[in-house]
Design an enzyme around this catalytic site. Sequence first.
Site, PDB file in Angstrom:
ATOM      1  N   GLU A 265       1.026  -1.021  -0.111  1.00  0.00           N
ATOM      2  CA  GLU A 265       0.081   0.397  -0.384  1.00  0.00           C
ATOM      3  C   GLU A 265       0.354   1.253  -0.134  1.00  0.00           C
ATOM      4  O   GLU A 265       0.713   2.149  -0.934  1.00  0.00           O
ATOM      5  CB  GLU A 265      -0.939  -0.235   0.829  1.00  0.00           C
ATOM      6  N   HIS A 268       1.703   1.907  -3.557  1.00  0.00           N
ATOM      7  CA  HIS A 268       0.118   3.285  -4.260  1.00  0.00           C
ATOM      8  C   HIS A 268       0.198   4.493  -3.439  1.00  0.00           C
ATOM      9  O   HIS A 268       0.429   4.906  -4.629  1.00  0.00           O
ATOM     10  CB  HIS A 268      -0.555   1.992  -3.517  1.00  0.00           C
ATOM     11  N   GLU A 294      -0.311  -0.555  -9.493  1.00  0.00           N
ATOM     12  CA  GLU A 294       0.449  -2.129  -9.622  1.00  0.00           C
ATOM     13  C   GLU A 294       1.358  -2.177  -9.379  1.00  0.00           C
ATOM     14  O   GLU A 294       1.957  -2.769  -8.745  1.00  0.00           O
ATOM     15  CB  GLU A 294      -0.875  -3.477  -9.670  1.00  0.00           C
TER      16      GLU A 294
END
Lengths: 500, 500
Positions: A265, A268, A294
């Site tokens: 995460e 991201h 991704e």
Amino acid sequence: MESKLAQLKAILAEIADLNYASALLGWDQQTYMPPGGVMARSHQLATLNRLAHVRMASDEVGKLLDALEPYASQLDHDSDDARLIKVAQRQYNKRTKVPGEWVAKFAQTTSAAHSVWAEARAKNDFALFRPSLEKIMDLRRQYASFFEPYDHVYDPLLDDFEPGLKTAEVKAIFDALRPQQVALLQAISERPQIDDSFLFQPYDEKKQWDFGVEVITKFGYNWKNGRQDTTAHPFTTNFGIQDVRITTRVLPNNVASALFSTMHECGHAFYEMGVKLDLERTPLAGGASFAIHESQSRMWENLVGRSFPFWEYFYPRLQEYFPAQLGNVDLDRFYRAINKVEPSLIRVEADEATYNMHVMLRLELEIALMEGSLAVKDLPEAWNARMQDYLGLVPPDDSRGVLQDVHWSSGYIGYFSTYALGNLVSLQLWECIQKDIPDLTSQIRNGEFSALLGWLIEKVHQHGVKFEPQELVKRITGSTIDSAPYVKYLNQKYGEIYGL
Amino acid sequence: MESKLAQLKAILAEIADLNYASALLGWDQQTYMPPGGVMARSHQLATLNRLAHVRMASDEVGKLLDALEPYASQLDHDSDDARLIKVAQRQYNKRTKVPGEWVAKFAQTTSAAHSVWAEARAKNDFALFRPSLEKIMDLRRQYASFFEPYDHVYDPLLDDFEPGLKTAEVKAIFDALRPQQVALLQAISERPQIDDSFLFQPYDEKKQWDFGVEVITKFGYNWKNGRQDTTAHPFTTNFGIQDVRITTRVLPNNVASALFSTMHECGHAFYEMGVKLDLERTPLAGGASFAIHESQSRMWENLVGRSFPFWEYFYPRLQEYFPAQLGNVDLDRFYRAINKVEPSLIRVEADEATYNMHVMLRLELEIALMEGSLAVKDLPEAWNARMQDYLGLVPPDDSRGVLQDVHWSSGYIGYFSTYALGNLVSLQLWECIQKDIPDLTSQIRNGEFSALLGWLIEKVHQHGVKFEPQELVKRITGSTIDSAPYVKYLNQKYGEIYGL
């Protein structure tokens, strides 16, 4: 023309604000909302989403875009304004080509399908879910028809996740990748298996949390512009470029799960945080595509977080956190354990070497369903046959087979391939990074990540949505999306680990 | 007509959703938002507020209201629909009578004034703030002019907080109250002072939090429809009738502050939670006025939370939480300590017996400023003179005098009196409750609050915004707002405590 552009930007900023507000309502629903809030919250989200949709699909926006088209063609093709107009045009087309009735019917169908799917999965009863999925596929074929002419019926769906990417391109990429991965997995399966049992024992949850925070702080996660909370399913969301939040889930008997999810995460989050601030409140704030997003999360999770140099630095720290559990486990054993390869039934539990197989399977089935060459009623059989071919396993039941993922019940067709494409792109970028930062390995070994993050910001993050995924990858690496670097990486890494 | 009403309700529901979303954005900003989020958040709030304003002030709403007026007059005057139309009309008038330019100028002026005020307070320099306040008062007089004709120039301001209430009424109420309170304070000042020093020693923050939670859980706070978080300044907010959240602030060396603030906010929360669910997403969801809201918070904080029977039940529990600090302090001593009366300079630190004096002082000055009988330049002098008259204290500097509150810099003129009116209403209601629940005292002594809360829901909460404050108080108590019950209560309670 300047004034028309300013008008367009003002509308787009308003839409961005509505979307950010929606995202916050969603974040709150997953983190802190008391159960009683659910009904009112669904109304609020519906209203905000409707207002954003209506505004984007308005005649006013259409007229501004028409008026700005000649102006945009005179601008530098790569300028923010030219790209802004292009991306806004794309969004406007998507919004206006799809009739409101379809949107309503689709929302209704998928909303109902979700609970049917949950029941079907719980009862291991595909027949229960079949009519819902048939309806969804019909609606999705209808959706594609709104974008005729197309090269392939699956193109319009893929385009929602990977702007500009064509089904033929993805097929070609995966056709090259598939046999290579199958061969690698076959070779691994003939080698003695790794023991990773020590990863699965009681690990204090607070300490797990703290270690994850320590790692991403070292990566460079900016806590002034973000935070981490606990949710049932980890995700990243943001409400501006300077408020990008991640969530995680700590399992009491698994030291790897929360840690790798936090790094994932964080990858991201870096992307959203790294977008040039000038693009705030425009449709250019965000990631180029799901695959490119991704590529960032998988890079930090796998290429960094599952690498040997990373653990040369961090493993002594982890041992300090967990002396009882890991004091007697040496670095090499730990490294092999977190990289254990084992074909399994469930995608979300898959390791780095098998993950893509799960995704390719789904993509092929989705394409066949859309083409009509596969009927929904034959889906479980097709699923199981491919599982046998790709991973040498056959699901004992549909709950652990065709019913495992939520995506199709939500109407997401076209999504899965982005997971695998992200893996491929992460390696294409990684090869460039290694050239541009020759001592990257020793930097990682010393817990130094600023050059890496700086490279990603400069080459990828700052541009936001400006470039389509293939275009972006080509600008940076000189090639469009290609599986060769990933295959090379897998063979080398797992060749060493499994002594192939 | 039914269809027009449905149209109006759909628009009002959309506005409610926008307002709730704004409230959540505000809640998040005070609780969990990372510092970097502030700029984007201000844009989001501005957009949501603007959209709600534009929608409410739209011609569409105006036309629907015009069309519905004859229909409403045929309905039962007390029906939800009749009241809905009336309240919507009131909001529409407020929105449309005030020109957009004024709103923009006021927002700009108060936004700038806020930081000027903060600097002036820090530097103890009223002259610095004076030009800002002069501009704000000019704008506020202009605001009043949009609602001409009025009985008094202060009426339109008061009406924003207390619909329907007139300046003359408030003046009359306070004229009756003031001499009574002054006399009581004079009498108390001649008595030996209470020692409350044991309240101010280290108290574990987690235990303070837990005790507060235990108390309001016993009150009946529904955690499925709410939660409590920590903020710099405690508040209550909600995003529907079933998602009503409170916040508190725990001080490490003060056992009373967080506890009474938690009870206070719980009282506000009960009001929002108790509104009839049918009124969700209409302008009738909420409280009748600021004063009625305050009557609820002050009731739970003071009439319940600072009462002797309450502590008969809870003091042994508090002693269990804090044996070292309170083990040797008996109930009587504790009860007197939390009810200590001491004239002080700062409103927010004032006790139950002096609080209203601070409020009346501000109300009188606001009215004089609005009338033009007091100039901003003479404000500090007027402030200090009244402090001497009412509380026997003169602020040593303006930071602890006229500059202490944020309200005026935010343009809030007309707000302060609601605090005192709430106190008065709480006692009027309390007298009725005591008649309707004759064993209330023994219920409280046994930790039983459900009959009390049930009474409040039935008589006050469920109606939401349906009745104007004077109307609501009269329906319940048979009288409009009146200070006599409050004076009687103060004299009796403090007569006992101070042996008058």
